[in-house]
Motif scaffolding. Structure first.
Motif, mmCIF file in Angstrom:
data_model
loop_
_atom_site.group_PDB
_atom_site.id
_atom_site.type_symbol
_atom_site.label_atom_id
_atom_site.label_comp_id
_atom_site.label_asym_id
_atom_site.label_seq_id
_atom_site.Cartn_x
_atom_site.Cartn_y
_atom_site.Cartn_z
ATOM 1 N N ASP A 155 76.571 116.266 -22.447
ATOM 2 C CA ASP A 155 75.274 115.756 -22.007
ATOM 3 C C ASP A 155 74.673 114.776 -23.006
ATOM 4 O O ASP A 155 73.765 114.007 -22.675
ATOM 5 C CB ASP A 155 74.293 116.907 -21.750
ATOM 6 C CG ASP A 155 74.049 117.797 -22.967
ATOM 7 O OD1 ASP A 155 74.647 117.554 -24.037
ATOM 8 O OD2 ASP A 155 73.256 118.752 -22.847
ATOM 9 N N GLU A 164 62.509 112.786 -18.243
ATOM 10 C CA GLU A 164 63.476 112.252 -17.289
ATOM 11 C C GLU A 164 64.674 113.168 -17.184
ATOM 12 O O GLU A 164 65.325 113.486 -18.174
ATOM 13 C CB GLU A 164 63.932 110.859 -17.730
ATOM 14 C CG GLU A 164 65.004 110.258 -16.829
ATOM 15 C CD GLU A 164 65.581 108.971 -17.379
ATOM 16 O OE1 GLU A 164 66.426 108.370 -16.694
ATOM 17 O OE2 GLU A 164 65.204 108.574 -18.502
ATOM 18 N N GLU A 165 64.971 113.615 -15.955
ATOM 19 C CA GLU A 165 66.182 114.404 -15.724
ATOM 20 C C GLU A 165 67.337 113.457 -15.403
ATOM 21 O O GLU A 165 67.204 112.572 -14.561
ATOM 22 C CB GLU A 165 65.982 115.392 -14.568
ATOM 23 C CG GLU A 165 65.237 116.656 -14.941
ATOM 24 C CD GLU A 165 65.352 117.689 -13.849
ATOM 25 O OE1 GLU A 165 65.584 118.867 -14.168
ATOM 26 O OE2 GLU A 165 65.227 117.333 -12.670
ATOM 27 N N ASP A 167 70.867 112.385 -13.861
ATOM 28 C CA ASP A 167 71.938 112.712 -12.932
ATOM 29 C C ASP A 167 73.187 111.949 -13.359
ATOM 30 O O ASP A 167 73.182 111.217 -14.354
ATOM 31 C CB ASP A 167 71.553 112.425 -11.481
ATOM 32 C CG ASP A 167 71.304 110.947 -11.195
ATOM 33 O OD1 ASP A 167 71.811 110.078 -11.939
ATOM 34 O OD2 ASP A 167 70.600 110.645 -10.225
ATOM 35 N N ASP A 272 69.523 126.053 -16.103
ATOM 36 C CA ASP A 272 68.080 125.820 -16.211
ATOM 37 C C ASP A 272 67.490 126.509 -17.437
ATOM 38 O O ASP A 272 66.370 126.190 -17.847
ATOM 39 C CB ASP A 272 67.372 126.334 -14.960
ATOM 40 C CG ASP A 272 67.726 125.521 -13.723
ATOM 41 O OD1 ASP A 272 68.040 124.323 -13.885
ATOM 42 O OD2 ASP A 272 67.706 126.080 -12.611
ATOM 43 N N PRO A 315 67.741 116.997 -20.540
ATOM 44 C CA PRO A 315 67.583 117.583 -19.197
ATOM 45 C C PRO A 315 68.522 116.935 -18.181
ATOM 46 O O PRO A 315 68.565 115.711 -18.041
ATOM 47 C CB PRO A 315 66.124 117.280 -18.862
ATOM 48 C CG PRO A 315 65.789 116.053 -19.661
ATOM 49 C CD PRO A 315 66.623 116.113 -20.907
ATOM 50 N N MET A 316 69.301 117.746 -17.477
ATOM 51 C CA MET A 316 70.262 117.231 -16.498
ATOM 52 C C MET A 316 69.986 117.799 -15.109
ATOM 53 O O MET A 316 69.590 118.956 -14.964
ATOM 54 C CB MET A 316 71.692 117.600 -16.891
ATOM 55 C CG MET A 316 72.229 116.911 -18.111
ATOM 56 S SD MET A 316 74.025 117.123 -18.256
ATOM 57 C CE MET A 316 74.189 118.908 -18.368
ATOM 58 N N LYS A 317 70.236 117.001 -14.089
ATOM 59 C CA LYS A 317 70.226 117.477 -12.715
ATOM 60 C C LYS A 317 71.582 118.109 -12.412
ATOM 61 O O LYS A 317 72.625 117.573 -12.796
ATOM 62 C CB LYS A 317 69.952 116.320 -11.764
ATOM 63 C CG LYS A 317 68.548 115.736 -11.892
ATOM 64 C CD LYS A 317 68.313 114.623 -10.878
ATOM 65 C CE LYS A 317 66.899 114.068 -11.015
ATOM 66 N NZ LYS A 317 66.638 112.966 -10.046
#
Length: 364
Positions: A155, A164-165, A167, A272, A315-317
């Motif tokens: 990541d 901002e997540e 993708d 999460d 932060p990742m989707k």
């Protein structure tokens, strides 16, 4: 040129064989190459693969660098569908010979230099292993007409963010030499899909924790320090937030991608659950040192200098990996308990484990 180790996994060194000393493998449905299989995450993958798919021959290729240990693989070292070969992915002649003689069908590529702190002072080594080594491997796999090639990335290629997540189509903005080398290696791997439709897949994982991890990373470092009555050394303020996924969960994610993932695609793998580094240290202190108050807990914290750039969070989707049918199963409390117990008994799986406990790791 290469080594093969079939017994006595108590040491960190394989038995060296003469150049060209590969033995043909017969009687298996598929042959799977796992690079870096004596390291942290890949050792869990090797063990799970060997146990879950007895008709697959699992070939573990590892250079046996400082953070690798064959002791992590003692549970399956004598299994008939497991084979260890010592070698370097940067040795193009060796890798070409490996693919020519082992008839490999699937590649899971984990081998890499991964420690962010060390990458600032040894960036050329990271570029050589992570970029050049990957290019050698994927080219040899393409020439051998391998059925699937999975590249395990991070990541950290996205860079950090608070709001901002990311993708899988988000731009890559790496902020350290390690992340930059992984981002470049991704481009190399994916170019074989764009040019040749060679079936490659890229995964990007959040922080993974659990048994088998060299104590230079934050969770095993804090656990091992506390078990030796030493304070947790925290970079900067410790407010940076990280997502942590247990090792067996990420293994299942890789199996899911291998089975259901589409060639040419990228998949985020994560959870999460998130926690700050300072809060992580406090939880471990309470669990290991049995402190009763905040003041007792804080006595075990040691704030040290920050590294050049420390991202707030990644932060990742995760919708894309969820659509393949995977979600994490191991709770934070359960995973942390198992990890603490493992390091109490197996800290010395590495002869140089103590070197991982310094605030800033020594160059290898």
């Amino acid at each position: 040129m290469c080594g093969e180790h079939r017994s006595g996994c108590g040491g960190d060194v394989g038995v060296m064989a003469a150049p060209g000393g590969f033995a043909p493998n017969r009687g298996f449905f598929k042959r799977v190459l796992v690079t870096g299989g004596a390291g942290f995450i890949a050792s869990h993958v090797v063990i799970a693969f060997v146990k879950k798919y007895p008709d697959y021959l699992v070939i573990n290729l590892d250079k046996l660098d400082y953070c690798a240990s064959l002791k992590n693989l003692e549970a399956i070292s004598e299994e008939p569908n497991y084979k260890f070969i010592q070698g370097d992915i940067c040795d193009a002649h060796f890798i070409k010979l490996l693919f020519e003689t082992e008839n490999i069908n699937i590649v899971l590529h984990y081998a890499a230099q991964t420690h962010v702190d060390i990458s600032f002072s040894h960036s050329s080594e990271f570029s050589n292993t992570n970029i050049y080594g990957t290019s050698v491997l994927v080219d040899a796999a393409y020439e051998a007409n391998v059925e699937k090639f999975i590249y395990i990335s991070t990541d950290e290629v996205y860079g950090g963010s608070l709001d901002e997540e990311f993708d899988e189509l988000s731009p890559k903005r790496p902020t350290n030499p390690y992340a930059a080398s992984k981002a470049a290696a991704e481009c190399c791997v994916l170019s074989y899909w764009e040019k040749y439709k060679f079936p490659v897949i890229v995964t990007r994982s959040c922080n993974i924790y659990g048994p088998h991890q060299f104590p230079g990373k934050v969770i095993p470092k804090f656990i091992s320090l506390l078990q030796r009555n030493k304070k947790c050394s925290i970079h900067g303020s410790g407010i940076q937030i990280r997502n942590f996924l247990y090792a067996t969960d990420v293994v299942e994610a890789f199996f899911t991608v291998l089975k259901n993932g589409k060639p040419g695609e990228i998949y985020n793998i994560g959870t999460d659950f998130e926690i700050s580094v300072q809060q992580l240290a406090k939880e471990l202190i309470r669990l290991i040192k049995k402190t009763k108050s905040d003041s007792e807990t804080e006595e075990w914290l040691d704030f040290v200098s920050d590294r050049p750039f420390l991202e707030p969070k990644y932060p990742m989707k995760l919708e894309k990996i969820h659509t393949l049918g995977w979600r994490p199963k191991v709770t934070w409390d359960e995973g942390l308990k198992k990890t603490i117990e493992w390091y109490r008994d197996y800290f010395h799986n590495w002869s140089n484990a103590e070197e991982g406990l310094v605030p800033f790791p020594l160059p290898q």
